[in-house]
Design a protein around this motif. Sequence first.
Motif, PDB file in Angstrom:
ATOM      1  N   PHE A   1       0.818  -1.269  -0.238  1.00  0.00           N
ATOM      2  CA  PHE A   1       0.256   0.392   0.079  1.00  0.00           C
ATOM      3  C   PHE A   1       0.590   1.040   0.038  1.00  0.00           C
ATOM      4  O   PHE A   1       1.853   1.171   0.356  1.00  0.00           O
ATOM      5  CB  PHE A   1      -1.265  -0.237   1.398  1.00  0.00           C
ATOM      6  CG  PHE A   1      -1.831  -1.053   1.618  1.00  0.00           C
ATOM      7  CD1 PHE A   1      -2.517  -1.593   0.998  1.00  0.00           C
ATOM      8  CD2 PHE A   1      -1.570  -1.669   2.188  1.00  0.00           C
ATOM      9  CE1 PHE A   1      -3.294  -2.748   0.035  1.00  0.00           C
ATOM     10  CE2 PHE A   1      -1.707  -3.687   2.661  1.00  0.00           C
ATOM     11  CZ  PHE A   1      -3.078  -3.751   1.784  1.00  0.00           C
ATOM     12  N   PRO A   2       0.231   2.345  -0.370  1.00  0.00           N
ATOM     13  CA  PRO A   2       1.068   3.408  -0.431  1.00  0.00           C
ATOM     14  C   PRO A   2       1.810   3.919   0.880  1.00  0.00           C
ATOM     15  O   PRO A   2       0.863   4.370   1.547  1.00  0.00           O
ATOM     16  CB  PRO A   2       0.484   4.547  -0.805  1.00  0.00           C
ATOM     17  CG  PRO A   2      -0.861   3.619  -1.650  1.00  0.00           C
ATOM     18  CD  PRO A   2      -0.597   2.637  -1.066  1.00  0.00           C
ATOM     19  N   VAL A   3       2.709   4.536   0.614  1.00  0.00           N
ATOM     20  CA  VAL A   3       2.844   5.789   1.957  1.00  0.00           C
ATOM     21  C   VAL A   3       2.187   6.589   2.794  1.00  0.00           C
ATOM     22  O   VAL A   3       1.541   6.367   3.921  1.00  0.00           O
ATOM     23  CB  VAL A   3       4.066   6.366   1.881  1.00  0.00           C
ATOM     24  CG1 VAL A   3       5.275   7.286   3.274  1.00  0.00           C
ATOM     25  CG2 VAL A   3       5.261   5.316   1.184  1.00  0.00           C
ATOM     26  N   ALA A   4       1.141   7.212   2.422  1.00  0.00           N
ATOM     27  CA  ALA A   4      -0.004   7.647   2.389  1.00  0.00           C
ATOM     28  C   ALA A   4      -1.055   7.180   3.340  1.00  0.00           C
ATOM     29  O   ALA A   4      -1.293   7.681   4.552  1.00  0.00           O
ATOM     30  CB  ALA A   4      -0.470   8.571   1.827  1.00  0.00           C
ATOM     31  N   GLU A   5      -1.131   6.161   2.781  1.00  0.00           N
ATOM     32  CA  GLU A   5      -2.069   4.964   3.432  1.00  0.00           C
ATOM     33  C   GLU A   5      -1.758   4.095   4.763  1.00  0.00           C
ATOM     34  O   GLU A   5      -2.212   4.193   5.926  1.00  0.00           O
ATOM     35  CB  GLU A   5      -2.549   4.294   2.628  1.00  0.00           C
ATOM     36  CG  GLU A   5      -3.667   4.912   0.987  1.00  0.00           C
ATOM     37  CD  GLU A   5      -4.215   3.429   0.431  1.00  0.00           C
ATOM     38  OE1 GLU A   5      -4.599   2.536   0.887  1.00  0.00           O
ATOM     39  OE2 GLU A   5      -4.547   3.936  -1.090  1.00  0.00           O
ATOM     40  N   LEU A   6      -0.254   3.809   4.113  1.00  0.00           N
ATOM     41  CA  LEU A   6       0.451   3.567   5.553  1.00  0.00           C
ATOM     42  C   LEU A   6       0.410   4.107   7.008  1.00  0.00           C
ATOM     43  O   LEU A   6       0.181   3.627   8.247  1.00  0.00           O
ATOM     44  CB  LEU A   6       1.111   3.065   5.165  1.00  0.00           C
ATOM     45  CG  LEU A   6       1.650   1.866   4.513  1.00  0.00           C
ATOM     46  CD1 LEU A   6       2.653   0.915   3.185  1.00  0.00           C
ATOM     47  CD2 LEU A   6       0.505  -0.154   4.828  1.00  0.00           C
ATOM     48  N   ALA A   7       0.973   5.811   6.748  1.00  0.00           N
ATOM     49  CA  ALA A   7       0.582   6.709   7.499  1.00  0.00           C
ATOM     50  C   ALA A   7      -0.172   6.884   7.626  1.00  0.00           C
ATOM     51  O   ALA A   7      -0.455   7.023   9.597  1.00  0.00           O
ATOM     52  CB  ALA A   7       1.574   7.986   7.028  1.00  0.00           C
ATOM     53  N   ALA A   8      -1.360   6.894   7.560  1.00  0.00           N
ATOM     54  CA  ALA A   8      -2.769   7.345   8.369  1.00  0.00           C
ATOM     55  C   ALA A   8      -3.239   5.522   9.074  1.00  0.00           C
ATOM     56  O   ALA A   8      -3.842   6.278  10.077  1.00  0.00           O
ATOM     57  CB  ALA A   8      -3.662   7.171   6.918  1.00  0.00           C
ATOM     58  N   ALA A   9      -2.886   4.704   8.014  1.00  0.00           N
ATOM     59  CA  ALA A   9      -2.389   3.275   9.632  1.00  0.00           C
ATOM     60  C   ALA A   9      -2.467   3.334  10.782  1.00  0.00           C
ATOM     61  O   ALA A   9      -2.585   2.578  11.738  1.00  0.00           O
ATOM     62  CB  ALA A   9      -2.675   2.282   8.310  1.00  0.00           C
ATOM     63  N   GLY A  10      -1.403   4.458  10.675  1.00  0.00           N
ATOM     64  CA  GLY A  10      -0.524   3.946  12.282  1.00  0.00           C
ATOM     65  C   GLY A  10       1.293   3.723  11.557  1.00  0.00           C
ATOM     66  O   GLY A  10       1.232   3.126  13.348  1.00  0.00           O
ATOM     67  N   VAL A  11       1.809   3.091  10.394  1.00  0.00           N
ATOM     68  CA  VAL A  11       2.777   2.062  10.076  1.00  0.00           C
ATOM     69  C   VAL A  11       3.356   3.311  10.641  1.00  0.00           C
ATOM     70  O   VAL A  11       3.505   5.253  10.651  1.00  0.00           O
ATOM     71  CB  VAL A  11       2.547   1.841   9.146  1.00  0.00           C
ATOM     72  CG1 VAL A  11       3.954   1.201   8.214  1.00  0.00           C
ATOM     73  CG2 VAL A  11       1.640   0.698   9.101  1.00  0.00           C
ATOM     74  N   ARG A  12       5.034   2.600  10.836  1.00  0.00           N
ATOM     75  CA  ARG A  12       5.856   3.641  11.877  1.00  0.00           C
ATOM     76  C   ARG A  12       7.042   3.772  10.835  1.00  0.00           C
ATOM     77  O   ARG A  12       8.443   4.175  10.694  1.00  0.00           O
ATOM     78  CB  ARG A  12       6.521   3.616  13.180  1.00  0.00           C
ATOM     79  CG  ARG A  12       4.856   3.999  14.504  1.00  0.00           C
ATOM     80  CD  ARG A  12       4.433   5.674  13.911  1.00  0.00           C
ATOM     81  NE  ARG A  12       5.617   6.148  13.551  1.00  0.00           N
ATOM     82  CZ  ARG A  12       5.562   8.010  12.514  1.00  0.00           C
ATOM     83  NH1 ARG A  12       4.309   7.518  12.251  1.00  0.00           N
ATOM     84  NH2 ARG A  12       6.335   8.460  13.035  1.00  0.00           N
ATOM     85  N   ARG A  13       7.445   2.099  10.275  1.00  0.00           N
ATOM     86  CA  ARG A  13       8.317   1.814   9.572  1.00  0.00           C
ATOM     87  C   ARG A  13       8.213   0.625   8.488  1.00  0.00           C
ATOM     88  O   ARG A  13       6.730   0.168   8.714  1.00  0.00           O
ATOM     89  CB  ARG A  13       9.275   0.866  10.070  1.00  0.00           C
ATOM     90  CG  ARG A  13      11.104   0.463   9.790  1.00  0.00           C
ATOM     91  CD  ARG A  13      12.156   0.283  10.101  1.00  0.00           C
ATOM     92  NE  ARG A  13      11.602  -1.579  10.646  1.00  0.00           N
ATOM     93  CZ  ARG A  13      12.426  -2.123  11.802  1.00  0.00           C
ATOM     94  NH1 ARG A  13      12.504  -1.445  12.980  1.00  0.00           N
ATOM     95  NH2 ARG A  13      11.698  -3.416  12.068  1.00  0.00           N
ATOM     96  N   ILE A  14       8.865   1.063   6.684  1.00  0.00           N
ATOM     97  CA  ILE A  14       8.122   0.163   5.939  1.00  0.00           C
ATOM     98  C   ILE A  14       9.380  -0.024   5.424  1.00  0.00           C
ATOM     99  O   ILE A  14      10.483   0.547   4.999  1.00  0.00           O
ATOM    100  CB  ILE A  14       7.529   0.829   4.443  1.00  0.00           C
ATOM    101  CG1 ILE A  14       6.473   2.227   5.303  1.00  0.00           C
ATOM    102  CG2 ILE A  14       7.046   0.537   3.492  1.00  0.00           C
ATOM    103  CD1 ILE A  14       6.130   3.540   4.536  1.00  0.00           C
ATOM    104  N   SER A  15       9.442  -1.650   5.120  1.00  0.00           N
ATOM    105  CA  SER A  15      10.541  -2.335   4.892  1.00  0.00           C
ATOM    106  C   SER A  15      10.581  -2.938   3.276  1.00  0.00           C
ATOM    107  O   SER A  15       8.809  -3.404   3.161  1.00  0.00           O
ATOM    108  CB  SER A  15      11.126  -2.949   5.366  1.00  0.00           C
ATOM    109  OG  SER A  15       9.994  -4.795   5.936  1.00  0.00           O
ATOM    110  N   LEU A  16      11.090  -3.030   2.972  1.00  0.00           N
ATOM    111  CA  LEU A  16      11.220  -3.407   1.139  1.00  0.00           C
ATOM    112  C   LEU A  16      11.456  -4.741   1.274  1.00  0.00           C
ATOM    113  O   LEU A  16      10.850  -5.301  -0.425  1.00  0.00           O
ATOM    114  CB  LEU A  16      12.025  -2.887   0.083  1.00  0.00           C
ATOM    115  CG  LEU A  16      12.148  -0.697   0.447  1.00  0.00           C
ATOM    116  CD1 LEU A  16      12.803  -0.107  -0.915  1.00  0.00           C
ATOM    117  CD2 LEU A  16      10.331  -1.259   0.105  1.00  0.00           C
ATOM    118  N   ALA A  17      11.960  -5.666   1.642  1.00  0.00           N
ATOM    119  CA  ALA A  17      11.972  -7.194   1.753  1.00  0.00           C
ATOM    120  C   ALA A  17      13.207  -7.506   0.429  1.00  0.00           C
ATOM    121  O   ALA A  17      13.489  -7.453   0.182  1.00  0.00           O
ATOM    122  CB  ALA A  17      10.962  -7.593   1.810  1.00  0.00           C
TER     123      ALA A  17
END
Length: 277
Positions: free
Chosen positions: A219-235
């Motif tokens: 999911f896009p960063v903006a949606e993840l931020a709104a959901a409360g995610v703090r870190r995104i990894s690319l695996a």
Amino acid sequence: MADAQPTQAEKAERFHALHAGAEPFIVANAFDAGSARILAGLGFEALATTSGGFAGTLGRCDGEVSRGEALGHARAVAGAVDLPVSADLENGFGHAPEEAAKTVTGAAEAGLVGCTIEDYTGDAERPFYDREEAADRIAAASEAARSAGFRFTLTARSECFIRGRPDLYEVIARLQAYERAGADVLMAPALPDIDAVAAVCNAVSKPVNFMAGVAGKSFPVAELAAAGVRRISLATSLYRAAMSGVVAAATEAKEEGTFTYVDDVMSSPEIAGYMRR
């Protein structure tokens, strides 16, 4: 005079602080020291290893790397850049809690500032540790992290959705247990939709890492931020992207007898520019 390289403790503090930023940050997963240099040159603030990507560089599948090989690889990646580096260390390379703790201690000694320990056993007949057993393993890993002498960030990872057990209630219960056991960051790859991501974030108080790289579920960063995610990894996604480029270019050469792919690739001097620290 060149700036002094940051100490491991300084990098650890930087990594910790990123989790409290105004927006989620992306930790890019390098599959070797060279890709780490490129990612650092592109301006990422932190890196991680990828167990699947590293295994691929050895001509193996994910899960076929030893603790010693994984930590040696992590040492090479961490030593190649001045950024904080965490590592994907699978289940800690052993079933007993003491084995997970041993892996965390080795990770700190290898120059890492964090690592991920998952609850997948690697045994197809018993794919997941029981919830209490999994929490005990995280507790032992957390104790080892606290003994590192600096702020080592331990991420606890529930593999349910990505390993054939798509049960959101179970994932949340596991992550809550891992939080109580001392994990600093929580992670559940392949959540099915943004509502599930938000449910996980709302169920725990520690930062949540979202794993991008699953088709249809990145999911896009903006949606993840709104959901409360703090870190995104690319695996493994950067490794897979690189290998996709190899297959496309080699297929053109072999099947078409043309080499148009060279018009779009980086030149050797450009790549060398990234390799200079």
